[in-house]
Design an enzyme around this catalytic site. Structure first.
Site, PDB file in Angstrom:
ATOM      1  N   TYR A  26       0.802  -1.233   0.000  1.00  0.00           N
ATOM      2  CA  TYR A  26       0.000   0.000   0.000  1.00  0.00           C
ATOM      3  C   TYR A  26       0.829   1.273   0.000  1.00  0.00           C
ATOM      4  O   TYR A  26       0.543   2.203   0.763  1.00  0.00           O
ATOM      5  CB  TYR A  26      -0.904   0.050   1.244  1.00  0.00           C
ATOM      6  CG  TYR A  26      -1.836  -1.124   1.420  1.00  0.00           C
ATOM      7  CD1 TYR A  26      -2.683  -1.536   0.398  1.00  0.00           C
ATOM      8  CD2 TYR A  26      -1.882  -1.814   2.630  1.00  0.00           C
ATOM      9  CE1 TYR A  26      -3.544  -2.611   0.576  1.00  0.00           C
ATOM     10  CE2 TYR A  26      -2.742  -2.892   2.814  1.00  0.00           C
ATOM     11  CZ  TYR A  26      -3.576  -3.274   1.780  1.00  0.00           C
ATOM     12  OH  TYR A  26      -4.422  -4.327   1.960  1.00  0.00           O
ATOM     13  N   TYR A 154     -14.820  -2.884   2.154  1.00  0.00           N
ATOM     14  CA  TYR A 154     -13.497  -3.466   1.905  1.00  0.00           C
ATOM     15  C   TYR A 154     -13.541  -4.919   2.341  1.00  0.00           C
ATOM     16  O   TYR A 154     -13.911  -5.223   3.481  1.00  0.00           O
ATOM     17  CB  TYR A 154     -12.390  -2.733   2.685  1.00  0.00           C
ATOM     18  CG  TYR A 154     -11.063  -3.449   2.540  1.00  0.00           C
ATOM     19  CD1 TYR A 154     -10.298  -3.291   1.384  1.00  0.00           C
ATOM     20  CD2 TYR A 154     -10.604  -4.322   3.520  1.00  0.00           C
ATOM     21  CE1 TYR A 154      -9.106  -3.987   1.225  1.00  0.00           C
ATOM     22  CE2 TYR A 154      -9.418  -5.019   3.361  1.00  0.00           C
ATOM     23  CZ  TYR A 154      -8.676  -4.849   2.212  1.00  0.00           C
ATOM     24  OH  TYR A 154      -7.499  -5.541   2.051  1.00  0.00           O
ATOM     25  N   ASP A 248     -18.728 -10.363   6.981  1.00  0.00           N
ATOM     26  CA  ASP A 248     -17.268 -10.271   7.022  1.00  0.00           C
ATOM     27  C   ASP A 248     -16.893  -9.644   8.369  1.00  0.00           C
ATOM     28  O   ASP A 248     -16.879  -8.426   8.517  1.00  0.00           O
ATOM     29  CB  ASP A 248     -16.771  -9.429   5.849  1.00  0.00           C
ATOM     30  CG  ASP A 248     -15.255  -9.223   5.869  1.00  0.00           C
ATOM     31  OD1 ASP A 248     -14.619  -9.597   6.880  1.00  0.00           O
ATOM     32  OD2 ASP A 248     -14.725  -8.677   4.890  1.00  0.00           O
ATOM     33  N   LYS A 277      -7.916 -11.636  11.251  1.00  0.00           N
ATOM     34  CA  LYS A 277      -7.210 -10.622  12.044  1.00  0.00           C
ATOM     35  C   LYS A 277      -6.913 -11.040  13.499  1.00  0.00           C
ATOM     36  O   LYS A 277      -5.876 -11.627  13.743  1.00  0.00           O
ATOM     37  CB  LYS A 277      -7.954  -9.292  11.960  1.00  0.00           C
ATOM     38  CG  LYS A 277      -7.770  -8.655  10.571  1.00  0.00           C
ATOM     39  CD  LYS A 277      -8.013  -7.169  10.540  1.00  0.00           C
ATOM     40  CE  LYS A 277      -7.402  -6.520   9.320  1.00  0.00           C
ATOM     41  NZ  LYS A 277      -8.182  -6.623   8.076  1.00  0.00           N
TER      42      LYS A 277
HETATM   43  C1  PLP Z   1      -8.293  -7.103   6.683  1.00  0.00           C
HETATM   44  C2  PLP Z   1      -9.621  -7.424   6.129  1.00  0.00           C
HETATM   45  C3  PLP Z   1      -9.780  -8.374   5.112  1.00  0.00           C
HETATM   46  C4  PLP Z   1      -8.611  -9.075   4.456  1.00  0.00           C
HETATM   47  O1  PLP Z   1      -7.882  -9.856   5.354  1.00  0.00           O
HETATM   48  P1  PLP Z   1      -6.371 -10.252   5.006  1.00  0.00           P
HETATM   49  O2  PLP Z   1      -5.970 -11.160   6.119  1.00  0.00           O
HETATM   50  O3  PLP Z   1      -5.598  -8.958   4.968  1.00  0.00           O
HETATM   51  O4  PLP Z   1      -6.378 -10.915   3.676  1.00  0.00           O
HETATM   52  C5  PLP Z   1     -11.065  -8.626   4.666  1.00  0.00           C
HETATM   53  N1  PLP Z   1     -12.139  -8.001   5.198  1.00  0.00           N
HETATM   54  C6  PLP Z   1     -12.017  -7.102   6.188  1.00  0.00           C
HETATM   55  C7  PLP Z   1     -13.244  -6.458   6.746  1.00  0.00           C
HETATM   56  C8  PLP Z   1     -10.757  -6.757   6.672  1.00  0.00           C
HETATM   57  O5  PLP Z   1     -10.640  -5.833   7.634  1.00  0.00           O
END
Ligand code: PLP
Length: 436
Positions: A26, A154, A248, A277
């Site tokens: 990034y 995202y 998500d 995460k």
């Molecule tokens: C960070 C994130 C992702 C992607 O996860 P990675 O482990 O970086 O591939 C997908 N969705 C959300 C909401 C995120 O915060």
């Protein structure tokens, strides 16, 4: 030929190696400031090569929910390292994965009981998309190939996940044409918007496999918040149109919003949930896609072609499963959710002085998330340098500066974090950077 940086004699050779060989995320590496040289972590802090200690305002991209180097996680992982660092998961099972799946199923709402372990959040999203589409294919409904996702969304950086991000404002916008086309929609909040949204969905339902949402907080797409009512409306819309709701919770899962999962605040059960995460307490990469028993039934058959054909090489890595199990132990033995809830007030009060600044348009908090939104974000390198000088680590982007500290950050440390951020933003607002 090797390039010769003008300052090559003033920086350690390992940092020159970063400049020469590492492709950083990034950023435009040609113009970006040199990355911060971090050599250790401890509790709430990043430790730099010259010994300086910075309060980490981001908990390493929302992951280190218990702070860094928690001894309980370290002890578990060290023991697992001696016993079995990794084993392939195809045709093989092992206790750390079995334990983790049982615990996730017990923690998640409703019948979200079928756990697919993978290696990153983006992959968890790819798996969710594949599961959703295949669940219709397995029922002989072949046209249901698309998803509804939202403005400012995202969902990750792999191509399937990129297609779910905001098609205009996301960093992936210039890949239009390369990506799958989905149906982006404004996030419905009011009664009228919900009615419009329901109509939009109904007209397209024969093309659709599901709706994908980051519950309560849209993260990297702009740190926008919405209320539980929106989630209830999406759940109802999916039920009315026989669509799958995919939550998500990669960023919001594990206490960040004050409950274990954000969906709990709307009292809804998605058909698929993605977590990542903070799953391993910030120790190593792992994510999971979890489906309901009901969805799983569409795959559980005598037909080989009904199987989910997916299997990352390092899926269910025993070290990562052990770290995740140790992290879940900490949620049981320490008052982590109460701490996350209590942090909201500290962040709210600590960041409130930013409201006075001319270039600030909004200050908002939810759980252990604090956001200062500005009219126009500029002079970012100067802002980051001033923050480092004041002893904190933040990474402003788009139109805001935000903090997502460890959930157990002591209040005095959180106050220091906010105080330093207010000082930096005040100087930035008055065009008085660097702070002398
Ligand atoms: C960070 C994130 C992702 C992607 O996860 P990675 O482990 O970086 O591939 C997908 N969705 C959300 C909401 C995120 O915060």
């Amino acid at each position: 030929m090797k390039s010769t940086a003008p300052d090559q004699h003033t920086i350690p050779s390992w940092q020159q190696s970063t400049a020469d060989h590492l492709w950083m995320p990034y950023c435009q590496q040609k113009t970006a400031p040199r990355p911060l040289p971090v050599v250790a972590t401890e509790g709430m802090h990043l430790i730099l090569d010259d010994g300086r200690r910075l309060i980490d305002g981001l908990a390493s991209w929302w992951t280190a929910c218990h702070g860094y180097n928690h001894p309980a996680i370290a002890a578990g992982v060290t023991e697992q390292l001696q016993q079995m660092p990794h084993v392939m998961f195809g045709g093989i099972q092992h206790p750390p994965a079995a334990k983790l799946a049982t615990r996730l199923a017990a923690l998640l709402p409703g019948d979200l009981n079928r756990v697919f372990l993978c290696d990153s959040g983006s992959v968890a999203i790819e798996v969710a998309m594949k599961m959703a589409v295949q669940s219709y294919l397995n029922r002989n409904q072949s046209g249901r190939l698309r998803f509804i996702s939202f403005r400012n969304a995202y969902h990750g950086d792999t191509t399937g996940a990129m297609s779910l991000c905001d098609p205009v404002t996301s960093m992936h916008a210039h890949f239009k044409g390369f990506l799958l086309e989905q149906y982006p929609a404004p996030l419905p909040r009011t009664r009228q918007e919900i009615a419009d949204f329901n109509r939009f969905v109904k007209e397209r339902r024969d093309d659709l496999a599901g709706i994908v949402i980051e519950p309560l907080i849209q993260g990297a797409g702009g740190m926008r918040f919405h209320d539980p009512e929106t989630l209830v409306a999406l759940r109802n819309c999916c039920d009315d149109n026989d669509l799958l709701l995919i939550a998500d919770e990669i960023a919001t899962g594990f206490g960040r919003t004050g409950t274990m999962f954000a969906c709990e605040q709307a009292d809804i059960v998605p058909d698929i949930i993605c977590v990542g995460k903070a799953l391993t307490g910030g120790t190593m990469g792992m994510a999971a896609t979890i489906a309901t028993d009901r969805l799983y039934q569409h795959f559980h058959s005598d037909q080989p072609q009904h199987a989910l054909m997916h299997g990352p090489t390092f899926m269910a890595n025993p070290l990562a499963c052990t770290a995740a199990n140790a992290s879940l132990d900490l949620f049981e033995t320490e008052p982590r959710l109460q701490q996350a809830q209590a942090l909201q007030k500290v962040l709210e009060e600590g960041l409130a002085p930013c409201r006075r600044l001319g270039s600030v348009v909004d200050v908002r908090t939810r759980g252990a998330v604090g956001v200062v939104q500005v009219k126009e974000l500029d002079r970012v390198p100067q802002m980051i340098a001033a923050a480092v000088q004041e002893g904190i680590w933040v990474r402003p982007f788009k139109d805001m500066v935000y903090v997502t500290p460890a959930l157990n950050m002591p209040h005095a440390v959180a106050e220091e974090l906010c105080g330093a951020l207010v000082k930096v933003l005040d100087a930035w607002d008055q065009d008085k950077l660097p702070i002398s």
